[in-house]
Design a protein around this motif. Structure first.
Motif, PDB file in Angstrom:
ATOM      1  N   GLY A   1      64.451 -13.483  25.647  1.00  0.00           N
ATOM      2  CA  GLY A   1      64.018 -12.456  24.710  1.00  0.00           C
ATOM      3  C   GLY A   1      64.237 -12.886  23.276  1.00  0.00           C
ATOM      4  O   GLY A   1      64.832 -13.930  22.995  1.00  0.00           O
ATOM      5  N   GLY A   2      63.736 -12.077  22.345  1.00  0.00           N
ATOM      6  CA  GLY A   2      63.931 -12.396  20.943  1.00  0.00           C
ATOM      7  C   GLY A   2      63.035 -11.580  20.043  1.00  0.00           C
ATOM      8  O   GLY A   2      62.366 -10.641  20.488  1.00  0.00           O
TER       9      GLY A   2
ATOM     10  N   PHE B   1      60.466  -4.831  34.528  1.00  0.00           N
ATOM     11  CA  PHE B   1      60.322  -3.505  33.959  1.00  0.00           C
ATOM     12  C   PHE B   1      60.657  -3.589  32.476  1.00  0.00           C
ATOM     13  O   PHE B   1      61.243  -4.570  32.019  1.00  0.00           O
ATOM     14  N   ARG B   2      60.308  -2.553  31.739  1.00  0.00           N
ATOM     15  CA  ARG B   2      60.726  -2.477  30.340  1.00  0.00           C
ATOM     16  C   ARG B   2      61.026  -1.031  29.989  1.00  0.00           C
ATOM     17  O   ARG B   2      60.504  -0.100  30.595  1.00  0.00           O
ATOM     18  N   GLN B   3      61.879  -0.892  28.988  1.00  0.00           N
ATOM     19  CA  GLN B   3      62.232   0.441  28.516  1.00  0.00           C
ATOM     20  C   GLN B   3      62.344   0.412  27.006  1.00  0.00           C
ATOM     21  O   GLN B   3      63.178  -0.315  26.451  1.00  0.00           O
ATOM     22  N   ALA B   4      61.494   1.180  26.363  1.00  0.00           N
ATOM     23  CA  ALA B   4      61.526   1.322  24.901  1.00  0.00           C
ATOM     24  C   ALA B   4      62.398   2.516  24.539  1.00  0.00           C
ATOM     25  O   ALA B   4      62.594   3.417  25.359  1.00  0.00           O
ATOM     26  N   PRO B   5      62.924   2.544  23.318  1.00  0.00           N
ATOM     27  CA  PRO B   5      63.782   3.665  22.907  1.00  0.00           C
ATOM     28  C   PRO B   5      63.074   5.007  23.078  1.00  0.00           C
ATOM     29  O   PRO B   5      61.927   5.180  22.662  1.00  0.00           O
TER      30      PRO B   5
ATOM     31  N   VAL C   1      63.428  -3.283  25.922  1.00  0.00           N
ATOM     32  CA  VAL C   1      64.357  -4.095  26.707  1.00  0.00           C
ATOM     33  C   VAL C   1      63.655  -4.378  28.033  1.00  0.00           C
ATOM     34  O   VAL C   1      63.165  -3.458  28.692  1.00  0.00           O
ATOM     35  N   TYR C   2      63.591  -5.646  28.395  1.00  0.00           N
ATOM     36  CA  TYR C   2      62.920  -6.062  29.620  1.00  0.00           C
ATOM     37  C   TYR C   2      63.956  -6.368  30.695  1.00  0.00           C
ATOM     38  O   TYR C   2      64.924  -7.096  30.451  1.00  0.00           O
ATOM     39  N   TYR C   3      63.717  -5.807  31.877  1.00  0.00           N
ATOM     40  CA  TYR C   3      64.630  -5.949  33.005  1.00  0.00           C
ATOM     41  C   TYR C   3      63.945  -6.665  34.160  1.00  0.00           C
ATOM     42  O   TYR C   3      62.810  -6.329  34.530  1.00  0.00           O
ATOM     43  N   CYS C   4      64.659  -7.577  34.747  1.00  0.00           N
ATOM     44  CA  CYS C   4      64.235  -8.219  35.990  1.00  0.00           C
ATOM     45  C   CYS C   4      64.824  -7.416  37.146  1.00  0.00           C
ATOM     46  O   CYS C   4      65.956  -6.922  37.054  1.00  0.00           O
TER      47      CYS C   4
ATOM     48  N   GLY D   1      69.116  -6.952  31.353  1.00  0.00           N
ATOM     49  CA  GLY D   1      68.062  -6.723  30.377  1.00  0.00           C
ATOM     50  C   GLY D   1      68.126  -7.696  29.217  1.00  0.00           C
ATOM     51  O   GLY D   1      69.192  -8.210  28.860  1.00  0.00           O
ATOM     52  N   THR D   2      66.967  -7.945  28.627  1.00  0.00           N
ATOM     53  CA  THR D   2      66.872  -8.790  27.444  1.00  0.00           C
ATOM     54  C   THR D   2      65.929  -8.118  26.448  1.00  0.00           C
ATOM     55  O   THR D   2      64.879  -7.605  26.826  1.00  0.00           O
ATOM     56  N   GLN D   3      66.320  -8.113  25.188  1.00  0.00           N
ATOM     57  CA  GLN D   3      65.556  -7.403  24.170  1.00  0.00           C
ATOM     58  C   GLN D   3      64.375  -8.240  23.702  1.00  0.00           C
ATOM     59  O   GLN D   3      64.519  -9.429  23.375  1.00  0.00           O
TER      60      GLN D   3
END
Length: 124
Positions: free
Chosen positions: A9-10, A37-41, A93-96, A117-119
């Motif tokens: 991420g970055g 998956f991903r989760q935004a604020p 934030v992306y989750y595997c 997770g990685t941002q």
């Protein structure tokens, strides 16, 4: 027990590319399907893409079709997410995640293990 560790991420600009990786350890990986998956604020976690245990079947949410590519290397026990033409709305934030089901699945409750997770931040 299965452990998943994301990396890659970055902070990038719109139109740039990123490659996320997920390294798995522990129990059998080759027979499991995987997903990102991903989760935004302020938003719920959503499926981005998923791949079957064999790698022969994939799913992409409409907003990333043609831009993102999921792949897996069962020998190296890793899953990759190549993200091209990134947009600010991809910021999250992306989750595997790993599912003991061998077929493609997209519901969060069908996945058994999750990474930390990685941002990913995409500036306009």
């Amino acid at each position: 027990q299965v452990q998943l560790v994301e990396s890659g991420g970055g902070l990038v600009q719109a139109g740039d590319s990123l490659r996320l990786s997920c390294a798995a350890s522990g129990r059998a990986f080759s027979g499991w399907s995987m997903g990102w998956f991903r989760q935004a604020p302020g938003k719920e976690r959503e499926i981005v893409t998923a791949i079957s245990a064999s790698g022969g079947y994939t799913y992409y949410r409409d907003s990333v079709k043609g831009r993102f590519t999921i792949s897996r290397d069962n020998a190296k026990i890793t899953v990759h997410l190549q993200m091209n033409s990134l947009k600010p709305e991809d910021t999250a934030v992306y989750y595997c995640a790993a599912s003991q089901r061998p077929y493609v699945t997209t519901r969060p409750d069908t996945f058994d293990y999750w990474g930390q997770g990685t941002q990913v931040t995409v500036s306009s």
